[in-house]
Write an enzyme that holds these catalytic residues in place. Sequence first.
Site, mmCIF file in Angstrom:
data_model
loop_
_atom_site.group_PDB
_atom_site.id
_atom_site.type_symbol
_atom_site.label_atom_id
_atom_site.label_comp_id
_atom_site.label_asym_id
_atom_site.label_seq_id
_atom_site.Cartn_x
_atom_site.Cartn_y
_atom_site.Cartn_z
ATOM 1 N N HIS A 169 -5.274 40.478 18.457
ATOM 2 C CA HIS A 169 -6.494 41.164 18.027
ATOM 3 C C HIS A 169 -6.270 41.831 16.681
ATOM 4 N N LEU A 211 -23.009 13.237 11.850
ATOM 5 C CA LEU A 211 -21.768 13.157 12.633
ATOM 6 C C LEU A 211 -21.968 12.382 13.936
ATOM 7 N N PRO A 247 -2.526 12.217 8.711
ATOM 8 C CA PRO A 247 -1.351 12.420 9.573
ATOM 9 C C PRO A 247 -1.188 11.316 10.606
ATOM 10 N N VAL A 248 -2.281 10.675 10.978
ATOM 11 C CA VAL A 248 -2.199 9.559 11.930
ATOM 12 C C VAL A 248 -1.456 8.400 11.269
ATOM 13 N N PRO A 261 -31.740 4.586 1.890
ATOM 14 C CA PRO A 261 -32.104 4.374 0.480
ATOM 15 C C PRO A 261 -32.791 3.021 0.305
ATOM 16 N N ASP A 272 -5.588 3.487 7.922
ATOM 17 C CA ASP A 272 -7.043 3.252 7.952
ATOM 18 C C ASP A 272 -7.403 1.789 8.142
ATOM 19 N N GLY A 278 0.814 -1.203 0.000
ATOM 20 C CA GLY A 278 0.000 0.000 0.000
ATOM 21 C C GLY A 278 0.849 1.254 0.000
HETATM 22 P P1 FAD Z 1 -4.411 4.867 1.769
HETATM 23 O O1 FAD Z 1 -3.967 6.265 1.655
HETATM 24 O O2 FAD Z 1 -5.818 4.573 1.406
HETATM 25 O O3 FAD Z 1 -3.420 3.986 0.873
HETATM 26 C C1 FAD Z 1 -3.597 2.611 0.669
HETATM 27 C C2 FAD Z 1 -3.013 2.232 -0.686
HETATM 28 O O4 FAD Z 1 -2.895 0.808 -0.768
HETATM 29 C C3 FAD Z 1 -3.909 2.647 -1.845
HETATM 30 O O5 FAD Z 1 -3.145 3.206 -2.890
HETATM 31 C C4 FAD Z 1 -4.535 1.327 -2.280
HETATM 32 O O6 FAD Z 1 -4.965 1.328 -3.611
HETATM 33 C C5 FAD Z 1 -3.371 0.373 -2.029
HETATM 34 N N1 FAD Z 1 -3.759 -1.035 -1.891
HETATM 35 C C6 FAD Z 1 -4.852 -1.545 -1.320
HETATM 36 N N2 FAD Z 1 -4.813 -2.898 -1.340
HETATM 37 C C7 FAD Z 1 -3.653 -3.239 -1.947
HETATM 38 C C8 FAD Z 1 -3.033 -4.477 -2.250
HETATM 39 N N3 FAD Z 1 -3.583 -5.649 -1.909
HETATM 40 N N4 FAD Z 1 -1.849 -4.462 -2.890
HETATM 41 C C9 FAD Z 1 -1.252 -3.305 -3.239
HETATM 42 N N5 FAD Z 1 -1.797 -2.092 -2.955
HETATM 43 C C10 FAD Z 1 -2.978 -2.064 -2.309
HETATM 44 N N6 FAD Z 1 -7.720 12.641 6.276
HETATM 45 C C11 FAD Z 1 -7.263 13.762 6.836
HETATM 46 O O7 FAD Z 1 -6.381 13.692 7.703
HETATM 47 N N7 FAD Z 1 -7.727 14.993 6.465
HETATM 48 C C12 FAD Z 1 -8.660 15.134 5.520
HETATM 49 O O8 FAD Z 1 -9.055 16.252 5.211
HETATM 50 C C13 FAD Z 1 -9.170 13.967 4.900
HETATM 51 N N8 FAD Z 1 -10.093 14.075 3.941
HETATM 52 C C14 FAD Z 1 -10.534 12.941 3.325
HETATM 53 C C15 FAD Z 1 -11.484 13.075 2.323
HETATM 54 C C16 FAD Z 1 -11.963 11.962 1.687
HETATM 55 C C17 FAD Z 1 -12.981 12.122 0.587
HETATM 56 C C18 FAD Z 1 -11.475 10.676 2.056
HETATM 57 C C19 FAD Z 1 -11.974 9.445 1.342
HETATM 58 C C20 FAD Z 1 -10.537 10.529 3.045
HETATM 59 C C21 FAD Z 1 -10.064 11.666 3.704
HETATM 60 N N9 FAD Z 1 -9.136 11.586 4.727
HETATM 61 C C22 FAD Z 1 -8.675 12.712 5.319
HETATM 62 C C23 FAD Z 1 -8.643 10.272 5.205
HETATM 63 C C24 FAD Z 1 -7.262 9.944 4.613
HETATM 64 O O9 FAD Z 1 -7.306 10.010 3.214
HETATM 65 C C25 FAD Z 1 -6.850 8.555 5.051
HETATM 66 O O10 FAD Z 1 -6.906 8.491 6.463
HETATM 67 C C26 FAD Z 1 -5.443 8.170 4.607
HETATM 68 O O11 FAD Z 1 -5.316 8.258 3.218
HETATM 69 C C27 FAD Z 1 -5.140 6.738 5.067
HETATM 70 O O12 FAD Z 1 -3.865 6.362 4.644
HETATM 71 P P2 FAD Z 1 -3.463 4.834 4.518
HETATM 72 O O13 FAD Z 1 -1.998 4.823 4.263
HETATM 73 O O14 FAD Z 1 -3.998 4.062 5.637
HETATM 74 O O15 FAD Z 1 -4.233 4.285 3.226
HETATM 75 P P1 NAP Z 2 -18.397 8.078 8.435
HETATM 76 O O1 NAP Z 2 -17.881 9.329 9.050
HETATM 77 O O2 NAP Z 2 -18.300 6.810 9.166
HETATM 78 O O3 NAP Z 2 -19.940 8.340 8.064
HETATM 79 C C1 NAP Z 2 -20.717 7.372 7.423
HETATM 80 C C2 NAP Z 2 -22.154 7.871 7.295
HETATM 81 O O4 NAP Z 2 -22.906 6.964 6.491
HETATM 82 C C3 NAP Z 2 -22.881 7.958 8.630
HETATM 83 O O5 NAP Z 2 -23.685 9.105 8.619
HETATM 84 C C4 NAP Z 2 -23.718 6.677 8.633
HETATM 85 O O6 NAP Z 2 -24.898 6.781 9.386
HETATM 86 C C5 NAP Z 2 -24.073 6.566 7.176
HETATM 87 N N1 NAP Z 2 -24.412 5.206 6.756
HETATM 88 C C6 NAP Z 2 -23.646 4.105 6.888
HETATM 89 N N2 NAP Z 2 -24.263 3.044 6.337
HETATM 90 C C7 NAP Z 2 -25.439 3.490 5.847
HETATM 91 C C8 NAP Z 2 -26.511 2.873 5.146
HETATM 92 N N3 NAP Z 2 -26.479 1.575 4.831
HETATM 93 N N4 NAP Z 2 -27.567 3.632 4.778
HETATM 94 C C9 NAP Z 2 -27.592 4.947 5.088
HETATM 95 N N5 NAP Z 2 -26.610 5.593 5.738
HETATM 96 C C10 NAP Z 2 -25.553 4.865 6.119
HETATM 97 O O7 NAP Z 2 -17.699 7.789 7.044
HETATM 98 P P2 NAP Z 2 -17.242 8.754 5.871
HETATM 99 O O8 NAP Z 2 -17.935 10.080 5.932
HETATM 100 O O9 NAP Z 2 -17.413 7.930 4.644
HETATM 101 O O10 NAP Z 2 -15.705 8.989 6.174
HETATM 102 C C11 NAP Z 2 -14.788 7.888 6.295
HETATM 103 C C12 NAP Z 2 -13.567 8.294 7.085
HETATM 104 O O11 NAP Z 2 -12.750 9.147 6.301
HETATM 105 C C13 NAP Z 2 -13.880 9.076 8.344
HETATM 106 O O12 NAP Z 2 -13.955 8.206 9.458
HETATM 107 C C14 NAP Z 2 -12.763 10.045 8.485
HETATM 108 O O13 NAP Z 2 -11.830 9.619 9.446
HETATM 109 C C15 NAP Z 2 -12.089 10.092 7.125
HETATM 110 N N6 NAP Z 2 -12.274 11.446 6.595
HETATM 111 C C16 NAP Z 2 -11.669 12.488 7.236
HETATM 112 C C17 NAP Z 2 -11.881 13.766 6.770
HETATM 113 C C18 NAP Z 2 -11.228 14.937 7.454
HETATM 114 O O14 NAP Z 2 -10.292 14.751 8.197
HETATM 115 N N7 NAP Z 2 -11.690 16.152 7.220
HETATM 116 C C19 NAP Z 2 -12.698 13.998 5.704
HETATM 117 C C20 NAP Z 2 -13.294 12.927 5.084
HETATM 118 C C21 NAP Z 2 -13.069 11.651 5.542
HETATM 119 P P3 NAP Z 2 -24.982 6.256 10.908
HETATM 120 O O15 NAP Z 2 -24.344 7.346 11.732
HETATM 121 O O16 NAP Z 2 -26.427 6.094 11.150
HETATM 122 O O17 NAP Z 2 -24.212 4.973 10.974
#
Ligand code: FAD
Ligand code: NAP
Length: 527
Positions: free
Chosen positions: A500, A258, A372-373, A286, A362, A53
Site C-alpha cells: 500500500h 480489439l 519476447p515470444v 476505406p 511472427d 531474418g
Molecule cells: P522481425 O523482428 O520482424 O524480424 C524479421 C527480419 O527479417 C526483419 O529485419 C526483416 O527485414 C528481415 N527479412 C524479411 N525477409 C527477409 C529475407 N527474405 N531475407 C533476409 N531478411 C529478411 N511486440 C511486443 O512484444 N511488444 C510490443 O510492445 C510491440 N509493439 C509493436 C509495435 C509495432 C508498431 C509493431 C509493428 C510491432 C510490435 N510488436 C510488439 C511486435 C514485435 O515487433 C514482433 O512480434 C517481433 O519483432 C517479431 O520478431 P521476428 O523475429 O518474428 O521478426
Molecule cells: P491487428 O491487431 O490484427 O488489427 C488489425 C485491425 O485492422 C483490426 O481492427 C481489423 O479489423 C482492421 N482491418 C484489417 N483489414 C482491414 C481492412 N481491409 N479495412 C479496414 N480495417 C481492416 O493488427 P495490428 O494492430 O496491425 O498489429 C499486428 C500485430 O503486432 C499484433 O497482432 C500484435 O501481436 C503485434 N503488436 C503488439 C503490440 C504490443 O505488444 N503492445 C503492439 C503493436 C503490435 P477487424 O477486427 O474487423 O478484422
Amino acid sequence: MTLICRQLLKSCYQKSQYLPTMKRIFPKFAVQTNWLTVISQNHNYDYDLLVIGGGSGGLAAAKEAAGLGAKVAVVDYVTPTPFGTTWGLGGTCVNVGCIPKKLMHQAALLGEAISDAKSFGWNVGTGFKHDWESLRNAIQAHIKSVNWVTRVELRDKNVKYINGLGRFVDQNTLQVTSKQERYNLTSQYFLIAVGGRPKYPDIKDAVAYGITSDDLFSLEKPPGKTVIIGAGYIGLECAGVLNVLGYDTTVMVRSVPLRGFDQQMAKVVTSEMASKGVKFLQKSVPKSIKKLNSGELKLEWFNNCNKQVFSDTFDTVMFALGRKALTKELNLDKVGVLVSEENKILAHNEQTNIPNIFAVGDVLHQKPELSPVAISAGRLLSRRIFGNMKETMDYQNVATTIFTPLEYGFVGLSEESASEKYGEDNIEVYHSFFKPAEYLIAKKSAENCYLKVIALRNDDQKVLGMHFIGPQAGEIIQGFSTAIKCNLTVIALVNTIGIHPTLAQEFTKIKITKRSGKNPVPASCCS
Ligand code: FAD
Ligand code: NAP
C-alpha cells in the site's frame, strides 16, 4: 577417438560450467538434438545454422546457437517501405515496433504528467507544446545506437552478419542478394525468422498516399490531422499517442476494436480514448484516397451501418490493418515448406515439414506476434538443436499489454473464451473499479480504471485470466503472469498482503463477483 571425445563432451556439457573450456579444446564439436555430434565434420555445408531474418527471434536463436558452438550466420535485409523508410539490423521491435512505440508512449505519459504537475505544486506554465522533430530525432538516434550495438554483439558472439535478401534454392541452399552481388550459401539447418510487414488495403492509391507504423516513428514532419484505419494493437496505440501529442486523431473501425480480445475490456479502453478526444468511425471501411492540390488527403469511407459514403480531409492516412508474413519472397514452393492460407508457416515445435528447416516469430501460423515470444522460441529451438535440451516453447498464457495512454494489460483467457471453454456456470468473474492514488489531488477521472479476474468456480478457484486497465498495466500484469504460471488461485490471491499504496494491490482486494450483481465501484471512486 571421436567416441571418447563425444562421451567426454557429453558429461562435461551436463556440468554446463565446463562448456566454454570444452568448446575451446574441441572447437569443432557441438551438441545436437539428443546426442553429441561433430557438426563441421559430418557435413560440408558453409554453416551449421543459417538464420534468415535478423529480428527478435532470428538474433536470439543465432546467438544461442553460436554460444553452443555452432557455426552461424544471419542474413537480414529490410525492403524500404513504399514511402521510402528503411532501417538497420534488429528487426521490427527495435526499429519500427515496440521500442519507438514505447518511447512515443512515454512522451505521451510525460505530456499528461506535466498537466498533472501543477496540482502537485510545480509551477508549470500553461500552453506548453510538444515538438515532433525533437522526439523523432531522439528516437531515431537511439535506434541507430541499438543497430550498432547489435552488430558488435553478433561479431563478439561469432555470428556472421550478412546484409542481404535470402531466397531458397533448395533445402540446403540459400541465394543471397546483397547490394553488390548475388551468391549461394549452404547450411545444414535453416531458421526462417523473417517476420512480417504491414498490410495495405486494396483501394487505389493506398500505397502511394498512405503510411503505416513502419513510417510513423521516423516521419520528418509532424503527422498533423491523422486518420488511422484499423483498431487493433497498433491502431489504438498510435492513435493514443498522437492524440496526447496534440494531433486531431480518428480511428476507423471495421468490426469492433480489439476483436478477439475481452470485449468488455476493449470497450473500456476505447471509452477512455474517446473521453480524451480520439474520434472513432464505427463499422467503416476505406473506399478511396486522393491527394488534393492543398497537399491534404481526401479519404472516402463506407459506413456499413447506414450504407453511406462519407469523406473528410487529413494530413496523414495511416493503415494499421495487421501484418503479412514475408514468406512469398522466400521461394518456399521450391523446397516444399507448407504455409497456411495467409502464407504463414505451419510448424510443430518450430520445425516445418522439411526437417532441417525451422521457423520462429511472427512468421508462424497462429502464434502470438510478440517480441519476447519470438526470442524465447528462438533460444529454446537452438538449445534443442545444438544443446541436447528438450524444453519446448509454451505459447499458453503469454501476457501482453496494449500501450494506450491508459494501458490495458492481461494474461490468460478473456471472459468470452473462459465462458466458451468451461461454461458460464463454471467460471467466476471478480471485478472492480479503482482510483489510483496518483489521481487523487490531480482530480483525474478514474472511471475507466478497471480490473477483472476470471477463475474456475470450484474450491480453490484457479485463475484463468487477469485483466487490468490503469497506469502501469504492463508492469503489473508481468508479475501476475508468473503467478498464473505457478497455478495461481483466487484463494492465494486474496491471501496475498498488498503493498500500500500501489495499483497492483487492487488485485489482492477482489471480492465482488459479477454474479452477485453488486456495484464494483468502491465508495471513494471514480470520477
Ligand atoms: P522481425 O523482428 O520482424 O524480424 C524479421 C527480419 O527479417 C526483419 O529485419 C526483416 O527485414 C528481415 N527479412 C524479411 N525477409 C527477409 C529475407 N527474405 N531475407 C533476409 N531478411 C529478411 N511486440 C511486443 O512484444 N511488444 C510490443 O510492445 C510491440 N509493439 C509493436 C509495435 C509495432 C508498431 C509493431 C509493428 C510491432 C510490435 N510488436 C510488439 C511486435 C514485435 O515487433 C514482433 O512480434 C517481433 O519483432 C517479431 O520478431 P521476428 O523475429 O518474428 O521478426
Ligand atoms: P491487428 O491487431 O490484427 O488489427 C488489425 C485491425 O485492422 C483490426 O481492427 C481489423 O479489423 C482492421 N482491418 C484489417 N483489414 C482491414 C481492412 N481491409 N479495412 C479496414 N480495417 C481492416 O493488427 P495490428 O494492430 O496491425 O498489429 C499486428 C500485430 O503486432 C499484433 O497482432 C500484435 O501481436 C503485434 N503488436 C503488439 C503490440 C504490443 O505488444 N503492445 C503492439 C503493436 C503490435 P477487424 O477486427 O474487423 O478484422
